[in-house]
Design a protein around this motif. Structure first.
Motif, short mmCIF file in Angstrom:
data_model
loop_
_atom_site.label_atom_id
_atom_site.label_comp_id
_atom_site.label_asym_id
_atom_site.label_seq_id
_atom_site.Cartn_x
_atom_site.Cartn_y
_atom_site.Cartn_z
N LYS A 138 -14.42 9.18 -2.97
CA LYS A 138 -14.01 9.56 -1.64
C LYS A 138 -13.26 8.40 -1.00
N ASP A 139 -12.02 8.68 -0.56
CA ASP A 139 -11.19 7.64 0.03
C ASP A 139 -11.81 7.15 1.33
N PRO A 140 -12.08 5.83 1.46
CA PRO A 140 -12.73 5.33 2.68
C PRO A 140 -11.85 5.41 3.91
N ASP A 141 -10.52 5.50 3.73
CA ASP A 141 -9.61 5.54 4.86
C ASP A 141 -9.36 6.96 5.35
N THR A 142 -9.16 7.87 4.42
CA THR A 142 -8.80 9.24 4.80
C THR A 142 -9.96 10.22 4.71
N GLY A 143 -11.01 9.86 3.97
CA GLY A 143 -12.12 10.79 3.77
C GLY A 143 -11.83 11.85 2.74
N GLU A 144 -10.66 11.80 2.10
CA GLU A 144 -10.29 12.81 1.11
C GLU A 144 -10.75 12.38 -0.28
N TYR B 58 -5.56 3.76 -6.11
CA TYR B 58 -6.52 3.20 -7.06
C TYR B 58 -6.32 1.69 -7.20
N LEU B 59 -5.06 1.27 -7.31
CA LEU B 59 -4.77 -0.15 -7.51
C LEU B 59 -5.05 -0.99 -6.26
N THR B 60 -4.93 -0.37 -5.08
CA THR B 60 -5.05 -1.14 -3.83
C THR B 60 -6.33 -0.87 -3.06
N ARG B 61 -7.22 -0.02 -3.60
CA ARG B 61 -8.36 0.42 -2.81
C ARG B 61 -9.35 -0.70 -2.48
N LYS B 62 -9.29 -1.82 -3.21
CA LYS B 62 -10.19 -2.92 -2.94
C LYS B 62 -9.49 -4.09 -2.23
N MET B 63 -8.24 -3.85 -1.84
CA MET B 63 -7.52 -4.89 -1.10
C MET B 63 -8.10 -5.01 0.30
N LYS B 64 -8.38 -6.23 0.73
CA LYS B 64 -8.91 -6.43 2.07
C LYS B 64 -7.82 -6.30 3.13
N ASN B 65 -6.61 -6.65 2.75
CA ASN B 65 -5.48 -6.55 3.68
C ASN B 65 -4.94 -5.12 3.64
N ARG B 66 -5.45 -4.26 4.50
CA ARG B 66 -5.03 -2.86 4.49
C ARG B 66 -3.59 -2.70 4.97
N LEU B 67 -3.11 -3.65 5.75
CA LEU B 67 -1.73 -3.58 6.20
C LEU B 67 -0.78 -3.73 5.01
N ALA B 68 -1.12 -4.62 4.10
CA ALA B 68 -0.31 -4.81 2.90
C ALA B 68 -0.36 -3.56 2.02
N ALA B 69 -1.55 -2.95 1.92
CA ALA B 69 -1.68 -1.73 1.13
C ALA B 69 -0.82 -0.61 1.73
N ARG B 70 -0.81 -0.55 3.06
CA ARG B 70 0.01 0.47 3.73
C ARG B 70 1.50 0.22 3.50
N ALA B 71 1.88 -1.05 3.46
CA ALA B 71 3.28 -1.39 3.22
C ALA B 71 3.70 -0.97 1.81
N LEU B 72 2.79 -1.14 0.84
CA LEU B 72 3.09 -0.71 -0.53
C LEU B 72 3.25 0.80 -0.60
N GLN B 73 2.46 1.51 0.18
CA GLN B 73 2.59 2.97 0.21
C GLN B 73 3.96 3.37 0.75
N ARG B 74 4.42 2.70 1.81
CA ARG B 74 5.75 2.99 2.36
C ARG B 74 6.84 2.66 1.35
N LEU B 75 6.63 1.60 0.59
CA LEU B 75 7.59 1.23 -0.44
C LEU B 75 7.65 2.30 -1.52
N LEU B 76 6.49 2.85 -1.88
CA LEU B 76 6.43 3.92 -2.87
C LEU B 76 7.18 5.15 -2.37
N GLN B 77 6.99 5.51 -1.12
CA GLN B 77 7.69 6.65 -0.53
C GLN B 77 9.20 6.44 -0.58
N ALA B 78 9.62 5.22 -0.28
CA ALA B 78 11.06 4.91 -0.33
C ALA B 78 11.61 5.03 -1.74
N LEU B 79 10.82 4.56 -2.74
CA LEU B 79 11.26 4.62 -4.13
C LEU B 79 11.44 6.06 -4.59
N VAL B 80 10.51 6.94 -4.20
CA VAL B 80 10.64 8.35 -4.55
C VAL B 80 11.91 8.94 -3.97
#
Length: 524
Positions: free
Chosen positions: A119-125, A404-426
Motif C-alpha cells: 500500500k502506497d504510503p503517500d496515495t493509499g493506493e 518502487y525505486l524511490t519509495r524509501k527515499m526520505k526526500n519526497r520532493l526529489a521523488a516527486r521531481a523524478l515522477q515529473r521527469l518520467l511524465q516528461a519523458l513519456v
C-alpha cells in the motif's frame, strides 16, 4: 547506424530461445495449473461480475480494464497486420496458441503481483508488480540477489514503458490518422501530448476510471464491425481458416517455406499484443481489491482471451477475408526501404498495393473494401482510443516501478521531481514516435517487450510456487462452498505482509491507516 543497432539488438533478444521459451513456459504452466484456461473459466467470468471494491483499490473489472488498456492497442491492429505481412496468415494461428498458453502464464505472474503487493504510503493506493515479487519472494533466503533482480527489472521496465513502447503506439495512431484524413503526423503528436498530459497526472484512480469507460466501448464497437464483415463475407470463412491453418503448418505451398517465420512472428506479435509473460499485467492486477490473490489471476487470464482470441482475431478476419495483405520474404521492420515484387511470397485477392505499409493500412484497406469511404476513418478513430489508453497504461506501469525505486527515499520532493521527469519523458517519446519512421518505432518497441519478457519469464519460473499454492488454496475453499479468503502464513508463503495484516484485521500502512482493510470489502 542506429537502424542497424536496433535491428541487431532486436534479433538477439527475439531469437529462438525466447520464442520457444515463451511457448514452452506457457505449456508448462498450463499443465501445472491443471488447464485453468478451461477449468476455471467460470471463475474468471464470476470474478468480473462479483469482484470486491474499496476506496483504496480498484474493482476486478476496473483492474481488468486497466490491463486491457495496456494490452489492446497498436498490437491488435498494426501488430496483427505486420505478423501476416512477414509471417504469413499462419502467424495468426501461432498468435492464438501464444494467447491460449499465455493465459496460464498470466495467471502465475498476476497472482504473484497480488500476493506481494503493497500500500502506497503517500496515495493509499495498492501498488505491485514483478519488481515487488522479485524482491519479496526470496528475500528471506537471498536478499541481495532478490533486490538486485527487482531493481534491474524496474529500470528495464521504466525505460521500456516510458521511451521504447509509447512511440510504437503514437506512430500507428499518427499513421492511421494521416491515411484517413490527411492530418500531418506532427499535428497528431501535439494533440496526443496535450491530451495525455491531463490524464497521467491524475494517478491510478483516474487511469482506472478512464479505461473502464473507453476500453469496453471501443473494443465492442471494433468487434461488432468485424462481425458485420464476417457476415457479409460469410462465404470466405472456410477459405480464411483454411489459409490460416495451411500456412501455420506449411501445408500451403506458397507459405510453406516460411513456417518457422510464421511461428516467430505469431509468438512475437502475440506477446506484444496480449503481454502474457511480459510482466505488465501484474501491475494492474496488484491494484485490485480482492479477498484472494487467485481471483485477480483469473481476471487477468481472461483479459488475454479478450485481447487475442477476440480483438486480434477480428483484425485477422478483416485483413484475410478481404484479401488486403501482402506477405514478404524481407523480414525488415515495417517502414524499412520499399520492398519489391520479388520480395512477395504471397498476397490476398484484394490486390493491395505494395506502397501500403504493413500496419494499420492493411486493416483500413480491408474495411474500405467492404464499406467504401468508412474503413480508414473508423480504424483511425478506433486506433486513437486504443493507443491513448495503452500509452496511459504504459505510463502507469513506469510510474509503479519508479515508485518502487524511490519509495524509501526520505526526500519526497526529489521523488516527486523524478515522477515529473518520467511524465516528461513519456510525452517526449510520444511526440518523437508519432513523427518518426514506423521501422524505428517497431524496432524499439520489440526491444522493450522482449527485454521485459526475458527477465520476467525467468523470474516467475523460480517464483511460481506461491502462485500455485494460492491456486490450490482457492480451489479447496471454493470446493468447500465458501468465498475464498487468503492467509499466506497457512500456506507457508513468507513476506506477504499486506495479506498477513489483512488476515489479522490490522490497520494497513498509508494515508487511510485509520481504516481497516475489511471495510468496504468484508468477506461475504
Amino acid at each position: 547506424m542506429i537502424a542497424y543497432l536496433i535491428e541487431g539488438a532486436n534479433g538477439l533478444i527475439w531469437s529462438l530461445p525466447l520464442i520457444a521459451g515463451l511457448l514452452i513456459v506457457g505449456l508448462y504452466f498450463t499443465i501445472r495449473t491443471g488447464l485453468l484456461q478451461i477449468r476455471n473459466l467460470p471463475d474468471m467470468i464470476d470474478q468480473l461480475k462479483k469482484g470486491e471494491v474499496s476506496p483504496d483499490g480498484t474493482s476486478s473489472f476496473q483492474s481488468l480494464m486497466m490491463s486491457l488498456s495496456g494490452r489492446v492497442g497498436m498490437g491488435n491492429i498494426g501488430g496483427v497486420a505486420t505478423a501476416i505481412a512477414f509471417g504469413g496468415p499462419g502467424a495468426v494461428f501461432w498468435m492464438w496458441v501464444s494467447g491460449f498458453l499465455g493465459a496460464s502464464t498470466s495467471f502465475i505472474e498476476c497472482t504473484l503481483g497480488q500476493i506481494y503487493k503493497e500500500k502506497d504510503p503517500d496515495t493509499g493506493e495498492y501498488r505491485g508488480g514483478p519488481a515487488f515479487y522479485f524482491e519479496k519472494a526470496y528475500k528471506h533466503k537471498a536478499p541481495r540477489l532478490s533486490i538486485f533482480y527487482a531493481i534491474l527489472f524496474s529500470i528495464v521496465t521504466i525505460v521500456a514503458m516510458s521511451f521504447f513502447l509509447p512511440g510504437v503506439q503514437a506512430n500507428g495512431m499518427a499513421s492511421a490518422i494521416d491515411n484517413a484524413w490527411g492530418i500531418p503526423t506532427w499535428v497528431t503528436a501535439i494533440g496526443l501530448v496535450i491530451a495525455l498530459g491531463f490524464i497521467v497526472i491524475g494517478g491510478v484512480k483516474r487511469i482506472a476510471h478512464f479505461a473502464m469507460v473507453a476500453v469496453p466501448v471501443m473494443a465492442i464497437a471494433y468487434i461488432l464491425i468485424a462481425l458485420i464483415v464476417f457476415v457479409m463475407n460469410f462465404e470466405a470463412i472456410p477459405q480464411v481458416f483454411g489459409l490460416i491453418f495451411a500456412s501455420a503448418f506449411g501445408i500451403q505451398p506458397i507459405f510453406g517455406a516460411i513456417i518457422g517465420i510464421a511461428v516467430k512472428w505469431g509468438v512475437q506479435r502475440g506477446i506484444y499484443s496480449n503481454e502474457a509473460g511480459q510482466g505488465t499485467g501484474p501491475h494492474a492486477a496488484a491494484a485490485a481489491e480482492v479477498s484472494h490473490p487467485a481471483k485477480q489471476g483469473f481476471a487477468q487470464s481472461f483479459s488475454v482471451y479478450v485481447d487475442t482470441l477476440l480483438v486480434c482475431s477480428a483484425t485477422a478476419f478483416i485483413i484475410i477475408s478481404t484479401g488486403m495483405f501482402n506477405t514478404f520474404t524481407n523480414e525488415d521492420y515495417p517502414g524499412a526501404d520499399a520492398v519489391t515484387e520479388g520480395d512477395v511470397v504471397g498476397s490476398g485477392m484484394g490486390d493491395l498495393s505494395l506502397s501500403v505499409e504493413p500496419g494499420p493500412g492493411y486493416v483500413q484497406s480491408g474495411l474500405d473494401a467492404v464499406f467504401p469511404g468508412f474503413g480508414p476513418t473508423f480504424i483511425a478513430f478506433t486506433l486513437a482510443f486504443f493507443v491513448f489508453t495503452t500509452i496511459v497504461a504504459y505510463y502507469y506501469m513506469a510510474e509503479v516501478n519508479l515508485t518502487y525505486l524511490t519509495r524509501k527515499m526520505k526526500n519526497r520532493l526529489a521523488a516527486r521531481a523524478l515522477q515529473r521527469l518520467l511524465q516528461a519523458l513519456v510525452l517526449v517519446s510520444v511526440a518523437y514516435g508519432a513523427v518518426t519512421t514506423a521501422g524505428a518505432a517497431w524496432g524499439l518497441g520489440d526491444i522493450g517487450v522482449g527485454s521485459m519478457a526475458w527477465l520476467n519469464v525467468i523470474g516467475i519460473l523460480f517464483l511460481q510456487v506461491p502462485a500455485l499454492k494460492a491456486l490450490k488454496d482457492y480451489r479447496q475453499q471454493k470446493k468447500a462452498g465458501i468465498d475464498p479468503q487468503f492467509d499466506p502464513r497457512k500456506l507457508g508463503i513468507k513476506n506477504a505482509e499486506f495479506w498477513e495484516m489483512r488476515a489479522d484485521g490490522r490497520n494497513l500502512q498509508g494515508r487511510r491507516g485509520g481504516e481497516r482493510e475489511g471495510e468496504g470489502a468484508s468477506p461475504k
